[in-house]
Write an enzyme that holds these catalytic residues in place. Structure first.
Site, PDB file in Angstrom:
ATOM      1  N   LYS A  43       0.816  -1.228   0.000  1.00 13.72           N
ATOM      2  CA  LYS A  43       0.000   0.000   0.000  1.00 13.72           C
ATOM      3  C   LYS A  43       0.844   1.271   0.000  1.00 13.72           C
ATOM      4  O   LYS A  43       2.026   1.259   0.347  1.00 13.72           O
ATOM      5  CB  LYS A  43      -0.970  -0.016   1.180  1.00 13.72           C
ATOM      6  CG  LYS A  43      -2.141  -0.971   0.941  1.00 13.72           C
ATOM      7  CD  LYS A  43      -3.199  -0.889   2.020  1.00 13.72           C
ATOM      8  CE  LYS A  43      -4.383  -1.810   1.682  1.00 13.72           C
ATOM      9  NZ  LYS A  43      -5.352  -1.889   2.776  1.00 13.72           N
TER      10      LYS A  43
ATOM     11  N   ARG B  69      -3.032  -9.997   5.754  1.00 11.38           N
ATOM     12  CA  ARG B  69      -3.515 -10.107   4.374  1.00 11.38           C
ATOM     13  C   ARG B  69      -2.402  -9.607   3.453  1.00 11.38           C
ATOM     14  O   ARG B  69      -2.065  -8.423   3.473  1.00 11.38           O
ATOM     15  CB  ARG B  69      -4.787  -9.271   4.224  1.00 11.38           C
ATOM     16  CG  ARG B  69      -5.448  -9.369   2.854  1.00 11.38           C
ATOM     17  CD  ARG B  69      -6.728  -8.520   2.813  1.00 11.38           C
ATOM     18  NE  ARG B  69      -7.400  -8.621   1.538  1.00 11.38           N
ATOM     19  CZ  ARG B  69      -7.096  -7.876   0.466  1.00 11.38           C
ATOM     20  NH1 ARG B  69      -6.143  -6.962   0.537  1.00 11.38           N
ATOM     21  NH2 ARG B  69      -7.757  -8.040  -0.669  1.00 11.38           N
TER      22      ARG B  69
END
Length: 266
Positions: A206, A240
């Site tokens: 991210k 995740r």
């Protein structure tokens, strides 16, 4: 939790795993690499992403769930649409991972009478616009803790056992870089008072990592692994990730170190 994107426009691996066969190979590789569960997503939720029509999302994810239902790990589906929840649960999914935290009409009804897990994520705004305006919180950790408490109450009032619930603070979903690192540093403090829900951390590749390292999405492996270990250290139960083998290796070193520490004190 290994990420299996079956979207043409995911920010980090868009389009690479669309076909059913490619998705199967990818899922099997992640399981061989040590994934304990696979999270299948048919709609990109990166900042600025346009919504995907229902029929399109169904066409992307249902065949993949059906094809993977006999693998030896639980299947999670990343969706907020109640109709998709119904369809993937019929197809054999074990968990629904909802970026809207089951706030949309019909979402709780879709999972209520099913034997599936629920991952309740926090998001400020919606994917299309969540990072356009500077996100504001009175206190990001306390605000998310209050949000989780409210959602857990809604879930249990719907007749759903709290034992089915896990919580995700939603890194990058309506948060500044500073908010994201506050939430990582104080991950355990996002738990509602007295509760002990499994916490999911999803920071893999991210922009919060790019902001610190200056690297683009394809070059964030080391940063992603470091973030995963930081999250595990702070109480994350589910990580995740895109890069399963590398994360598993890092966690083995972290766990061996913890074990050595425990052994020394006995």
């Amino acid at each position: 939790m290994g990420i299996l994107n079956v979207t043409p426009d995911s920010f980090s691996d868009g389009g690479r795993f669309i076909s059913r066969d490619a998705a199967l190979v990818r899922a099997e590789q992640m399981i061989a690499d040590g994934a304990d569960m696979v999270d299948i997503g048919g709609e990109s939720t990166r900042p600025g992403a346009p919504p995907v029509p229902l029929e399109e999302e169904l066409a992307r994810v249902v065949p993949i769930v059906e094809a993977l239902r006999n693998v030896q790990v639980p299947l999670s589906v990343d969706t907020y649409k109640p109709a998709v929840m119904h369809a993937v649960l019929d197809a054999g999914a074990d968990m629904i991972n909802d970026i809207w935290g089951f706030r949309r009409e019909g979402a709780l009804d879709a999972v209520k009478d099913r034997n599936c897990g629920l991952c309740v994520m926090h998001m400020l705004g919606e994917p299309r616009t969540m990072q356009l305006h500077e996100p504001m919180y009175a206190n990001v950790v306390a605000d998310i803790r209050a949000f989780f408490a409210e959602r857990v109450a809604a879930v249990t009032q719907a007749g759903i056992s709290a034992a089915r619930v896990s919580l995700d603070p939603g890194y990058g979903f309506g948060k500044t870089v500073e908010h994201n690192y506050q939430l990582l540093a104080h991950l355990a403090a996002t738990q509602p008072a007295g509760a002990n829900f499994p916490l999911l951390a999803g920071m893999s590749r991210k922009s919060m990592l790019g902001a610190i390292t200056g690297r683009n999405a394809g070059e964030r492996l080391a940063a992603s692994v470091a973030a995963a270990v930081c999250a595990a250290e702070r109480g994350a139960a589910i990580l995740r990730v895109h890069d399963v083998a590398e994360t598993v290796d890092a966690l083995k070193v972290w766990q061996a170190t913890k074990q050595a520490d425990v052994n020394r004190h006995h």
